[in-house]
Write an enzyme that holds these catalytic residues in place. Sequence first.
Site, PDB file in Angstrom:
ATOM      1  N   CYS A   1       0.491 -36.042 -34.518  1.00  0.00           N
ATOM      2  CA  CYS A   1       0.174 -37.043 -35.545  1.00  0.00           C
ATOM      3  C   CYS A   1      -1.110 -37.775 -35.144  1.00  0.00           C
ATOM      4  O   CYS A   1      -1.602 -37.636 -34.015  1.00  0.00           O
ATOM      5  CB  CYS A   1       1.333 -38.031 -35.711  1.00  0.00           C
ATOM      6  SG  CYS A   1       1.461 -39.251 -34.383  1.00  0.00           S
TER       7      CYS A   1
ATOM      8  N   GLU B   1      14.219 -41.359 -31.156  1.00  0.00           N
ATOM      9  CA  GLU B   1      14.196 -42.264 -32.312  1.00  0.00           C
ATOM     10  C   GLU B   1      15.085 -43.478 -32.072  1.00  0.00           C
ATOM     11  O   GLU B   1      15.782 -43.578 -31.066  1.00  0.00           O
ATOM     12  CB  GLU B   1      14.623 -41.477 -33.557  1.00  0.00           C
ATOM     13  CG  GLU B   1      13.687 -40.295 -33.790  1.00  0.00           C
ATOM     14  CD  GLU B   1      13.949 -39.519 -35.061  1.00  0.00           C
ATOM     15  OE1 GLU B   1      15.049 -39.638 -35.641  1.00  0.00           O
ATOM     16  OE2 GLU B   1      13.036 -38.777 -35.470  1.00  0.00           O
TER      17      GLU B   1
ATOM     18  N   CYS C   1       6.945 -40.404 -30.316  1.00  0.00           N
ATOM     19  CA  CYS C   1       6.661 -38.966 -30.446  1.00  0.00           C
ATOM     20  C   CYS C   1       6.736 -38.268 -29.089  1.00  0.00           C
ATOM     21  O   CYS C   1       6.478 -38.879 -28.040  1.00  0.00           O
ATOM     22  CB  CYS C   1       5.259 -38.749 -31.003  1.00  0.00           C
ATOM     23  SG  CYS C   1       5.051 -39.256 -32.707  1.00  0.00           S
TER      24      CYS C   1
ATOM     25  N   GLU D   1       4.672 -36.137 -27.857  1.00  0.00           N
ATOM     26  CA  GLU D   1       3.364 -36.071 -27.192  1.00  0.00           C
ATOM     27  C   GLU D   1       3.103 -37.329 -26.382  1.00  0.00           C
ATOM     28  O   GLU D   1       2.658 -37.280 -25.233  1.00  0.00           O
ATOM     29  CB  GLU D   1       2.245 -35.902 -28.224  1.00  0.00           C
ATOM     30  CG  GLU D   1       2.308 -34.612 -29.017  1.00  0.00           C
ATOM     31  CD  GLU D   1       3.124 -34.738 -30.297  1.00  0.00           C
ATOM     32  OE1 GLU D   1       4.136 -35.473 -30.323  1.00  0.00           O
ATOM     33  OE2 GLU D   1       2.741 -34.087 -31.285  1.00  0.00           O
TER      34      GLU D   1
ATOM     35  N   ASN E   1      10.597 -36.245 -28.517  1.00  0.00           N
ATOM     36  CA  ASN E   1      10.654 -37.446 -29.352  1.00  0.00           C
ATOM     37  C   ASN E   1      12.010 -38.123 -29.191  1.00  0.00           C
ATOM     38  O   ASN E   1      13.028 -37.466 -28.914  1.00  0.00           O
ATOM     39  CB  ASN E   1      10.344 -37.135 -30.826  1.00  0.00           C
ATOM     40  CG  ASN E   1      11.267 -36.143 -31.483  1.00  0.00           C
ATOM     41  OD1 ASN E   1      11.773 -35.217 -30.846  1.00  0.00           O
ATOM     42  ND2 ASN E   1      11.505 -36.316 -32.762  1.00  0.00           N
TER      43      ASN E   1
HETATM   44  N1  THU Z   1       7.081 -36.500 -34.177  1.00  0.00           N
HETATM   45  C1  THU Z   1       6.660 -36.091 -32.934  1.00  0.00           C
HETATM   46  O1  THU Z   1       7.378 -36.244 -31.951  1.00  0.00           O
HETATM   47  N2  THU Z   1       5.440 -35.513 -32.839  1.00  0.00           N
HETATM   48  C2  THU Z   1       4.628 -35.223 -33.896  1.00  0.00           C
HETATM   49  O2  THU Z   1       3.542 -34.701 -33.702  1.00  0.00           O
HETATM   50  C3  THU Z   1       5.049 -35.577 -35.254  1.00  0.00           C
HETATM   51  C4  THU Z   1       6.279 -36.385 -35.365  1.00  0.00           C
HETATM   52  C5  THU Z   1       8.421 -37.070 -34.290  1.00  0.00           C
HETATM   53  C6  THU Z   1       8.483 -38.530 -34.645  1.00  0.00           C
HETATM   54  C7  THU Z   1       9.828 -38.621 -35.317  1.00  0.00           C
HETATM   55  O3  THU Z   1      10.839 -38.757 -34.324  1.00  0.00           O
HETATM   56  C8  THU Z   1      10.007 -37.267 -35.970  1.00  0.00           C
HETATM   57  O4  THU Z   1       9.112 -36.400 -35.310  1.00  0.00           O
HETATM   58  C9  THU Z   1       9.731 -37.249 -37.473  1.00  0.00           C
HETATM   59  O5  THU Z   1       8.507 -37.812 -37.765  1.00  0.00           O
END
Ligand code: THU
Length: 128
Positions: A87, A45, A54, A56, A43
Amino acid sequence: MTTYEELMNMAKEASKNAYSPYSKFSVGACVLTESGNTYKGCNFENASYGLCICAERNAVGTAIANGDREIKAIAIYSPNVDDCTPCGACRQVIYEFKAADGTDVITEVMGELVVHTIDELLPGGFSL
Ligand code: THU
């Protein structure tokens, strides 16, 4: 042939590259395609929070960019939680690139691998 244990280890490696200064939640993923190739993602941000990507979707996007569209399995790991399932948005993205025999979604619970399927995680996923 990559084992699911090896795939999870690659997801763990990828989680170390997570850029998550806002949520402090790190995630790594690794896609295994039918062709036998693997693609990692983490991930990342942004100060504009809605732009967070994310792990994935990062891994799936890398597979697609390499012309590999049939996802046999994806391992997902977060050092922050057990059983880090994707998610809703990522479930739909994985669903789009399901292999003919389906797609396994591998997580870890207390050090043990758990095998979900995308059809279990997203019943009635949208397709055209
Ligand atoms: N996130 C993922 O990378 N994958 C998931 O399945 C759930 C959430 C990340 C998005 C964000 O950077 C952080 O986790 C918190 O939501």
